[in-house]
Design a protein around this motif. Structure first.
Motif, PDB file in Angstrom:
ATOM      1  N   ASP A 124     -16.859  -3.971 -21.840  1.00 50.84           N
ATOM      2  CA  ASP A 124     -17.242  -4.566 -20.562  1.00 50.84           C
ATOM      3  C   ASP A 124     -17.609  -6.015 -20.835  1.00 50.84           C
ATOM      4  O   ASP A 124     -18.693  -6.310 -21.334  1.00 50.84           O
ATOM      5  CB  ASP A 124     -18.436  -3.804 -19.987  1.00 50.84           C
ATOM      6  CG  ASP A 124     -18.773  -4.249 -18.575  1.00 50.84           C
ATOM      7  OD1 ASP A 124     -18.038  -5.105 -18.054  1.00 50.84           O
ATOM      8  OD2 ASP A 124     -19.758  -3.750 -18.005  1.00 50.84           O
ATOM      9  N   GLU A 140     -19.881  -7.620 -15.331  1.00 51.90           N
ATOM     10  CA  GLU A 140     -18.572  -8.270 -15.227  1.00 51.90           C
ATOM     11  C   GLU A 140     -18.703  -9.661 -14.615  1.00 51.90           C
ATOM     12  O   GLU A 140     -18.078 -10.621 -15.093  1.00 51.90           O
ATOM     13  CB  GLU A 140     -17.625  -7.411 -14.393  1.00 51.90           C
ATOM     14  CG  GLU A 140     -17.178  -6.140 -15.106  1.00 51.90           C
ATOM     15  CD  GLU A 140     -16.438  -5.182 -14.182  1.00 51.90           C
ATOM     16  OE1 GLU A 140     -15.743  -4.298 -14.703  1.00 51.90           O
ATOM     17  OE2 GLU A 140     -16.565  -5.327 -12.947  1.00 51.90           O
ATOM     18  N   THR A 189     -17.386   0.748 -23.239  1.00 53.91           N
ATOM     19  CA  THR A 189     -17.302   1.707 -22.143  1.00 53.91           C
ATOM     20  C   THR A 189     -16.321   2.844 -22.435  1.00 53.91           C
ATOM     21  O   THR A 189     -16.316   3.845 -21.719  1.00 53.91           O
ATOM     22  CB  THR A 189     -16.880   1.000 -20.839  1.00 53.91           C
ATOM     23  OG1 THR A 189     -15.585   0.406 -21.022  1.00 53.91           O
ATOM     24  CG2 THR A 189     -17.879  -0.082 -20.458  1.00 53.91           C
TER      25      THR A 189
END
Length: 479
Positions: free
Chosen positions: A226, A437, A239
């Protein structure tokens, strides 16, 4: 795609194109000239040479005037090559172009796995590349000699292995490709994947139920992060982390399914006024990179394994071992060579492997077709080969502006701040966006990114999804 020829059918032999694994010659050729091609095939990945068929496919055989003694060709490997490569000869009956009963001579040349083969009369060394048998220079010969020492590894016997270690499901798929119902052990011996009751390294890697039990480095690890870099400790951002350690065909199948399921698609409004959807990366580019890694890696290089690392902005495929033989970063788009010819030839038969330079060329063209940066090949530490594909996420996100106006009004978009606009565009492009993000995209702290997202949620531009404000799985979508 250039593939090995597994049949002696005259119609096939006279019609298919010459390639890395196949050549045809007139029966009028001089034996020492035929030796050039025998040497070239033996120094590369092996293949089939048929004598008695012209370059244009005309079957002229050995009855015609000027044809040489077929026995001279059958002895070519012994009398004209040094050391003698392993060549089996078959006379295939046929009717020539003049309507006469005749035959052609088929030479099946095995790859030389531990020796450089030369032409006896002048010591020249040749290597099959594409549909040509090319003469090697001094430096190329030295590189070939070095690489031959590596290539021994795939033909070495694996101690304590046997028919009980075979994945018979994968072997059944291979037998179907070959069109044979012979017993499993017979097929493995005939294709030189088993000797003296033990599997070779190539046999284990291709058909072993659990190759990693014998060779721990024989696995592929797929990781998804991520963000744009790997974090550790409290900031750990992995992840997805899945390891595949079965036979190569199952590794390829499993890794393909996992990677393709994690890739994103981007949608934008094209010049024709219609929405267009493009993949994060062209499938050919990343799949070819994966298959090349399992095909051409140095399996004798212990202690490391193939890794596929997926970040927000790029995908990296790392393969242990240097580029094989005469292939370099500068010439890899034109030069073809396989470190593991038996593995490569088998995966060609499975329909996965292309010529190394052919596949690399297409990786470039496929990336360019989607307006992405060229692939980056590198050799980290001089001991590994890495392919990097960049998805150009920022440029693609910016192209969402027009398409977004169907979901969010122009007035609202015009009123957004710089970070807010990136957040909305990312949520639209990806389907959703998380605080982490956005933090990576705007290069600000996760706390700052969270404030931006919450503000957009309060204004009804984005919709929040989660169980609490501290939920690590929370995300935002376009309202």
């Amino acid at each position: 795609m250039q593939s090995p020829v597994v049949t002696n059918n005259i119609e096939v032999l006279s019609s298919i194109k010459e390639n890395h694994y196949f050549d045809r010659k007139s029966a009028r050729i001089k034996p020492e000239d035929l030796a050039r091609h025998v040497v070239a095939f033996a120094n590369a990945s092996g293949g089939k040479i048929v004598v008695g068929i012209e370059d244009d496919g005309t079957v002229t055989g050995f009855v015609r005037r000027g044809a040489r003694d077929p026995e001279r060709f059958e002895q070519c490997a012994i009398t004209d090559c040094s050391p003698a490569p392993d060549v089996s000869c078959t006379r295939v009956p046929t009717t020539n172009a003049s309507g006469e009963e005749d035959f052609v001579l088929v030479l099946d040349v095995e790859p030389s796995t531990n020796r450089v083969i030369t032409r006896r009369k002048d010591g020249a060394v040749f290597l099959r590349q594409g549909d040509q048998s090319k003469t090697l220079g001094y430096e190329q010969i030295r590189a070939l000699e070095y690489d031959k020492n590596q290539r021994v590894f795939e033909d070495e016997l694996v101690e304590d292995s046997g028919i009980g270690d075979v994945d018979h499901e994968v072997l059944a798929r291979y037998k179907e490709i070959l069109g044979t119902d012979a017993p499993d052990e017979q097929v493995l011996r005939a294709r030189r994947f088993m000797r003296d009751g033990r599997l070779t390294v190539a046999g284990l890697l291709l058909f072993g139920e659990c190759p990693a039990a014998f060779l721990p480095q024989a696995r592929v690890r797929v990781l998804r992060f991520d963000g744009t870099k790997m974090e550790t400790g409290e900031r750990l951002n992995t992840t997805k982390d899945v390891t595949f350690d079965g036979p190569i065909p199952k590794i390829v199948d499993g890794a393909f399914s996992l990677i393709s399921g994690m890739l994103r698609e981007f949608q934008f409004l094209g010049s024709d006024g219609r929405f267009q959807t493009v993949p994060e990366y062209p499938e050919f580019a990343w799949f070819e990179g994966l298959v090349n890694a399992v095909t051409h890696r140095d399996y004798a290089y212990a202690g490391d394994y193939i890794r596929v690392s997926m970040y927000d902005d790029r995908l990296e495929i790392l393969s242990p071992g240097r580029l094989p033989n005469t292939v370099t970063l500068d010439n890899m788009r034109e030069t073809r060579y396989s470190r593991n010819p038996r593995i490569a030839r088998t995966l060609v038969e499975f329909g996965w492997v292309r010529e190394l330079n052919e596949g690399v060329k297409r990786i470039y063209s496929e990336m360019q077709r989607l307006l992405l940066n060229d692939p980056i090949f590198s050799e980290p530490d001089g001991t590994k080969v890495q392919l990097t594909l960049e998805n150009n996420i920022v440029a693609r996100t910016l192209r969402q502006r027009d398409a977004l106006e169907d979901r969010v009004s122009r007035e609202v978009l015009d009123g957004l701040g710089e970070y807010e606009l990136v957040a909305v565009q990312a949520a639209y492009a990806r389907g959703r966006v998380t605080p982490r993000e956005l933090s990576s995209l705007i290069n600000r702290s996760q706390r700052s990114a969270t404030r931006v997202l919450k503000g957009l949620s309060r204004r009804g531009v984005l919709e929040w999804h989660g169980t609490s404000t501290n939920d690590p799985m929370q995300y935002y979508t376009v309202a």
